[in-house]
Structure formats: C-alpha cells, structure tokens
Write a protein that holds these residues in place. Sequence first.
Motif, PDB file in Angstrom:
ATOM      1  N   LEU A 294       0.832  -1.215   0.000  1.00  0.00           N
ATOM      2  CA  LEU A 294       0.000   0.000   0.000  1.00  0.00           C
ATOM      3  C   LEU A 294       0.859   1.255   0.000  1.00  0.00           C
ATOM      4  O   LEU A 294       0.632   2.192  -0.769  1.00  0.00           O
ATOM      5  N   GLN A 295       1.871   1.255   0.873  1.00  0.00           N
ATOM      6  CA  GLN A 295       2.759   2.427   0.974  1.00  0.00           C
ATOM      7  C   GLN A 295       3.504   2.680  -0.343  1.00  0.00           C
ATOM      8  O   GLN A 295       3.579   3.801  -0.810  1.00  0.00           O
ATOM      9  N   LEU A 296       4.047   1.584  -0.910  1.00  0.00           N
ATOM     10  CA  LEU A 296       4.840   1.757  -2.134  1.00  0.00           C
ATOM     11  C   LEU A 296       3.955   2.129  -3.322  1.00  0.00           C
ATOM     12  O   LEU A 296       4.334   2.931  -4.166  1.00  0.00           O
ATOM     13  N   LYS A 297       2.766   1.539  -3.344  1.00  0.00           N
ATOM     14  CA  LYS A 297       1.833   1.824  -4.450  1.00  0.00           C
ATOM     15  C   LYS A 297       1.444   3.284  -4.456  1.00  0.00           C
ATOM     16  O   LYS A 297       1.220   3.887  -5.508  1.00  0.00           O
ATOM     17  N   ASP A 298       1.377   3.837  -3.277  1.00  0.00           N
ATOM     18  CA  ASP A 298       1.048   5.243  -3.129  1.00  0.00           C
ATOM     19  C   ASP A 298       2.058   6.129  -3.849  1.00  0.00           C
ATOM     20  O   ASP A 298       1.714   7.117  -4.479  1.00  0.00           O
ATOM     21  N   LYS A 299       3.322   5.706  -3.749  1.00  0.00           N
ATOM     22  CA  LYS A 299       4.403   6.523  -4.320  1.00  0.00           C
ATOM     23  C   LYS A 299       4.721   6.132  -5.766  1.00  0.00           C
ATOM     24  O   LYS A 299       5.106   6.970  -6.560  1.00  0.00           O
ATOM     25  N   TYR A 300       4.612   4.838  -6.040  1.00  0.00           N
ATOM     26  CA  TYR A 300       5.037   4.365  -7.361  1.00  0.00           C
ATOM     27  C   TYR A 300       3.901   3.651  -8.071  1.00  0.00           C
ATOM     28  O   TYR A 300       3.486   2.567  -7.654  1.00  0.00           O
ATOM     29  N   GLU A 301       3.431   4.267  -9.162  1.00  0.00           N
ATOM     30  CA  GLU A 301       2.347   3.633  -9.922  1.00  0.00           C
ATOM     31  C   GLU A 301       2.830   2.334 -10.560  1.00  0.00           C
ATOM     32  O   GLU A 301       2.101   1.371 -10.686  1.00  0.00           O
ATOM     33  N   GLN A 302       4.098   2.366 -10.980  1.00  0.00           N
ATOM     34  CA  GLN A 302       4.646   1.225 -11.715  1.00  0.00           C
ATOM     35  C   GLN A 302       5.186   0.162 -10.762  1.00  0.00           C
ATOM     36  O   GLN A 302       6.380  -0.153 -10.785  1.00  0.00           O
ATOM     37  N   LEU A 303       4.306  -0.352  -9.927  1.00  0.00           N
ATOM     38  CA  LEU A 303       4.738  -1.363  -8.965  1.00  0.00           C
ATOM     39  C   LEU A 303       4.143  -2.719  -9.331  1.00  0.00           C
ATOM     40  O   LEU A 303       2.956  -2.819  -9.646  1.00  0.00           O
ATOM     41  N   SER A 304       4.980  -3.731  -9.318  1.00  0.00           N
ATOM     42  CA  SER A 304       4.428  -5.077  -9.526  1.00  0.00           C
ATOM     43  C   SER A 304       5.064  -6.013  -8.508  1.00  0.00           C
ATOM     44  O   SER A 304       6.137  -5.721  -7.968  1.00  0.00           O
ATOM     45  N   THR A 305       4.398  -7.104  -8.236  1.00  0.00           N
ATOM     46  CA  THR A 305       4.953  -8.053  -7.272  1.00  0.00           C
ATOM     47  C   THR A 305       4.942  -9.457  -7.870  1.00  0.00           C
ATOM     48  O   THR A 305       4.103  -9.785  -8.714  1.00  0.00           O
ATOM     49  N   ALA A 306       5.896 -10.250  -7.433  1.00  0.00           N
ATOM     50  CA  ALA A 306       5.944 -11.665  -7.818  1.00  0.00           C
ATOM     51  C   ALA A 306       6.635 -12.396  -6.683  1.00  0.00           C
ATOM     52  O   ALA A 306       7.727 -12.001  -6.276  1.00  0.00           O
ATOM     53  N   ASN A 307       5.988 -13.414  -6.169  1.00  0.00           N
ATOM     54  CA  ASN A 307       6.479 -14.135  -4.980  1.00  0.00           C
ATOM     55  C   ASN A 307       6.739 -13.129  -3.852  1.00  0.00           C
ATOM     56  O   ASN A 307       5.851 -12.395  -3.486  1.00  0.00           O
TER      57      ASN A 307
ATOM     58  N   ILE B 282      10.630   1.697   4.250  1.00  0.00           N
ATOM     59  CA  ILE B 282      10.810   0.419   4.946  1.00  0.00           C
ATOM     60  C   ILE B 282      11.153   0.656   6.424  1.00  0.00           C
ATOM     61  O   ILE B 282      10.622  -0.001   7.320  1.00  0.00           O
ATOM     62  N   GLU B 283      12.003   1.644   6.664  1.00  0.00           N
ATOM     63  CA  GLU B 283      12.374   1.954   8.049  1.00  0.00           C
ATOM     64  C   GLU B 283      11.175   2.493   8.831  1.00  0.00           C
ATOM     65  O   GLU B 283      10.929   2.111   9.977  1.00  0.00           O
ATOM     66  N   SER B 284      10.400   3.362   8.161  1.00  0.00           N
ATOM     67  CA  SER B 284       9.253   3.952   8.879  1.00  0.00           C
ATOM     68  C   SER B 284       8.206   2.885   9.220  1.00  0.00           C
ATOM     69  O   SER B 284       7.458   3.028  10.173  1.00  0.00           O
ATOM     70  N   LEU B 285       8.173   1.819   8.438  1.00  0.00           N
ATOM     71  CA  LEU B 285       7.229   0.737   8.733  1.00  0.00           C
ATOM     72  C   LEU B 285       7.823  -0.288   9.710  1.00  0.00           C
ATOM     73  O   LEU B 285       7.174  -1.270  10.057  1.00  0.00           O
ATOM     74  N   ALA B 286       9.065  -0.047  10.075  1.00  0.00           N
ATOM     75  CA  ALA B 286       9.795  -0.932  10.993  1.00  0.00           C
ATOM     76  C   ALA B 286       9.853  -2.381  10.486  1.00  0.00           C
ATOM     77  O   ALA B 286       9.639  -3.330  11.238  1.00  0.00           O
ATOM     78  N   VAL B 287      10.103  -2.516   9.159  1.00  0.00           N
ATOM     79  CA  VAL B 287      10.190  -3.876   8.586  1.00  0.00           C
ATOM     80  C   VAL B 287      11.575  -4.156   7.984  1.00  0.00           C
ATOM     81  O   VAL B 287      11.741  -5.077   7.186  1.00  0.00           O
ATOM     82  N   LEU B 288      12.541  -3.342   8.422  1.00  0.00           N
ATOM     83  CA  LEU B 288      13.890  -3.475   7.871  1.00  0.00           C
ATOM     84  C   LEU B 288      14.449  -4.893   8.039  1.00  0.00           C
ATOM     85  O   LEU B 288      15.158  -5.403   7.170  1.00  0.00           O
ATOM     86  N   SER B 289      14.077  -5.516   9.165  1.00  0.00           N
ATOM     87  CA  SER B 289      14.642  -6.853   9.430  1.00  0.00           C
ATOM     88  C   SER B 289      14.156  -7.884   8.404  1.00  0.00           C
ATOM     89  O   SER B 289      14.746  -8.946   8.260  1.00  0.00           O
ATOM     90  N   TYR B 290      13.067  -7.595   7.709  1.00  0.00           N
ATOM     91  CA  TYR B 290      12.563  -8.540   6.692  1.00  0.00           C
ATOM     92  C   TYR B 290      13.231  -8.338   5.324  1.00  0.00           C
ATOM     93  O   TYR B 290      13.081  -9.162   4.430  1.00  0.00           O
ATOM     94  N   LEU B 291      13.921  -7.190   5.193  1.00  0.00           N
ATOM     95  CA  LEU B 291      14.510  -6.885   3.881  1.00  0.00           C
ATOM     96  C   LEU B 291      15.722  -7.788   3.617  1.00  0.00           C
ATOM     97  O   LEU B 291      16.650  -7.834   4.405  1.00  0.00           O
ATOM     98  N   GLN B 292      15.684  -8.504   2.501  1.00  0.00           N
ATOM     99  CA  GLN B 292      16.822  -9.382   2.186  1.00  0.00           C
ATOM    100  C   GLN B 292      17.739  -8.781   1.128  1.00  0.00           C
ATOM    101  O   GLN B 292      18.932  -8.956   1.157  1.00  0.00           O
ATOM    102  N   ASP B 293      17.132  -8.071   0.174  1.00  0.00           N
ATOM    103  CA  ASP B 293      17.951  -7.577  -0.928  1.00  0.00           C
ATOM    104  C   ASP B 293      17.230  -6.422  -1.611  1.00  0.00           C
ATOM    105  O   ASP B 293      16.002  -6.435  -1.731  1.00  0.00           O
ATOM    106  N   ILE B 294      18.013  -5.436  -2.022  1.00  0.00           N
ATOM    107  CA  ILE B 294      17.419  -4.367  -2.847  1.00  0.00           C
ATOM    108  C   ILE B 294      18.428  -4.069  -3.958  1.00  0.00           C
ATOM    109  O   ILE B 294      19.611  -3.891  -3.698  1.00  0.00           O
TER     110      ILE B 294
END
Length: 326
Positions: A249-262, A283-295
């Motif tokens: 939801l947060q990312l979609k708000d900022k980026y129209e061109q968002l897609s997801t897979a797995n 990601i930091e503001s949502l406090a989900v940094l620990s789930y981030l594996q790769d960017i």
Amino acid sequence: MTVILQTRNLYKTYDKKVKAVQGIDLEIKNGEVFGLLGPNGAGKTTLIKMLVGILKPDKGEILFNGIKLNGTTELKGLIGYAPQELVFYPFLTVLENMQLFASLYSIKNARKRIDEILELFQLTELSKRQAEKMSGGQKRRLNIALSLLHSPQILFLDEPSSGMDPQSRNVLWESVEQLKEKEGVTILLSTHLMEVADKLSDRVAIIDHGKVLTVGTPDELKSKHASIETVEIQFAKNISPLIQEKITLQLKDKYEQLSTANDRFFIKTKNGLKAISDIMKTIESLAVLSYLQDIQLRLGTLEDVFLNLTGKELRENNFSFGGDRR
Ligand SMILES: Nc1ncnc2c1ncn2[C@@H]1O[C@H](COP(=O)(O)OP(=O)(O)OP(=O)(O)O)[C@@H](O)[C@H]1O
Ligand SMILES: [Mg+2]
C-alpha cells in the motif's frame, strides 16, 4: 573514422515470399566492432551472406571502401567469414586445418601466423586434436580462428558465441578485444544474445523482420529507448501477508509502476537511486527493515530497448539447443 562498408536499401526475398531483408541501410566504420542484434529469423545471416558475396541482393547496393561491389572475387583476401554453420575439415587436426586454410590463402610465414592465432584463441594445446573431437565451444573458436588467418580488413562473425559456455565466451571477448587492438580489424558480428552484443560491440544495430529498428552505441540505445530503471526488492520468505500488504500500500502510493511476484517487488522508475533511498525510508518507517533481504537496481538493457521498440521480448524466440540451430 572512415566508412569501410556501406549498404544502401538492401533487399532479399526467398522463394518469392520470405522477405528476409527489407531495405537495410548501414554504415560500418573502420576498426569498429559492429553488432547485429535480433531474434531468430530477423535476417542477420541473410544480410551477412550478401555482405560477404555469397548471396546476391534482389535490390540495393553494397560498397567496400566506397567502391560498389559487383562480384565476389574482388573481396577475396579483404574479408574473413566465420559462418553460423561450422566450416572446417572434421577429420583433420586443428593444426592441419590451419595449415590447409593458410595454403589456400597463400599466406607467407604461415607457421608464425598460425601460432599467433592458435595462441589468441587458446587453441595451442589442442593443436593436435582432431577437429571433430573438440567441444562445441572449441569448434566455434577454431571456426573463427580459420577465418582470420589471412589478416582480413573486415571480419564477419555469424553467431560467434553459439554453443559456448561462459568460459569460452570469455576467451571470445578477450580475443575480439585483442584483434581490435593489435590488428585493427573491423568486426561485424551477429547474435540473438543481448549480452554478447552489449559486451562486444562499439555500436549495435537492432534488427527485426529484415529491418533496422535502431543503431547506436549500447549506451546511447539504452538511454534513448530504455531509460526506465527497475528497483527489485526482496523480502524474507517468512514475512506475514499483513506486513506485505502494508508495504504494498505504501509503495503503491508513491510508485504507480509497482508489480509483485512471490516475495519480490519491482518498481519501474526514471531515477533508480533516488527511488532506493525513498524506499529505504519507507521500509524503516514501517519498521520492517529486518525482513529486507535484498534491494537492487537494474539498469535498462538492450533487451529492454528491443522490448520498447517492438513490444516483444528478444528472448521469446531465443531457442538454444546448445549449438547450431540449423
Ligand atoms: N535459403 C533459404 N530459403 C528460404 N528461406 C530462408 C532461407 N534462409 C533463410 N530463410 C528465411 O529467411 C528469414 C531470415 O533468416 P536468417 O537466417 O537470415 O535469420 P537470422 O536472423 O540469421 O536468424 P538466426 O538468429 O536464427 O540465425 C527466416 O524467416 C528464414 O526462415
Ligand atoms: Mg543466423
């Protein structure tokens, strides 16, 4: 840079119906590596066969060093051609093949030249091996080596990396670079592999259905036709659907061109680095940094250029049976 080879409005139709080449205009400059990139059946081999004088164009002109080509004999000695189908004597050894080709071209100091070329293509240790007993990639290297024994001005390589594994491809990259540097030979190569065209070519023509879609340096083409970058974000597999929903939801708000897979998110943007910085803040503001594996940031590729110009992928026709397809 002077122009070594020029085509004007070149056409070739097979059996009155297969329009293989449909009005190609190209200029190849002296000393450059020029890549013809296009999917299977795009007309690359047909074009090369006309350029080396094997096939007569239906229409159009070919000029070598500014002089119009009328027959094929005038080209002998000036050009080298490593065809898509492997051409050598299978029962002869690597060295015997080299000696035979050297004698066909009446090469002076043949042994010295042969040793140089064997070295360049890392075939020295295989020189006593019967050609048919070599691996696909080694055969391909021999095919190319034979085509330049006579030090041609321009070399045509039709699918030079066909049947090569990454290691053999590295030998190919290095040899092409050395050929360019040491011998100043102009090279025209065809491939349906984006990576080969990008890595080897100073300039690339992307062709499809017998027509040139665009010509330029790989960087020019990417910035002109594939300026969109992709940020790829990977979260841990154990991320809960609720958190995933929140991020979406947060990312979609900022980026129209968002897609997801797995567990991956893909964001298309013109400024990937800025996007990465913004995404990290989200990601930091949502406090989900620990789930981030790769960017990761993926820049536009020649594949994207083709996709943007034709609406289809180069890869979709990209069948590979580990070697020749004919
Ligand atoms: N001798 C021939 N007779 C009839 N049609 C042919 C002949 N040679 C090629 N074609 C057709 O002409 C078109 C262009 O073929 P060409 O071999 O030039 O493509 P290509 O770009 O080299 O493809 P690939 O990547 O598969 O090598 C294809 O549709 C092919 O089937
Ligand atoms: Mg071909």
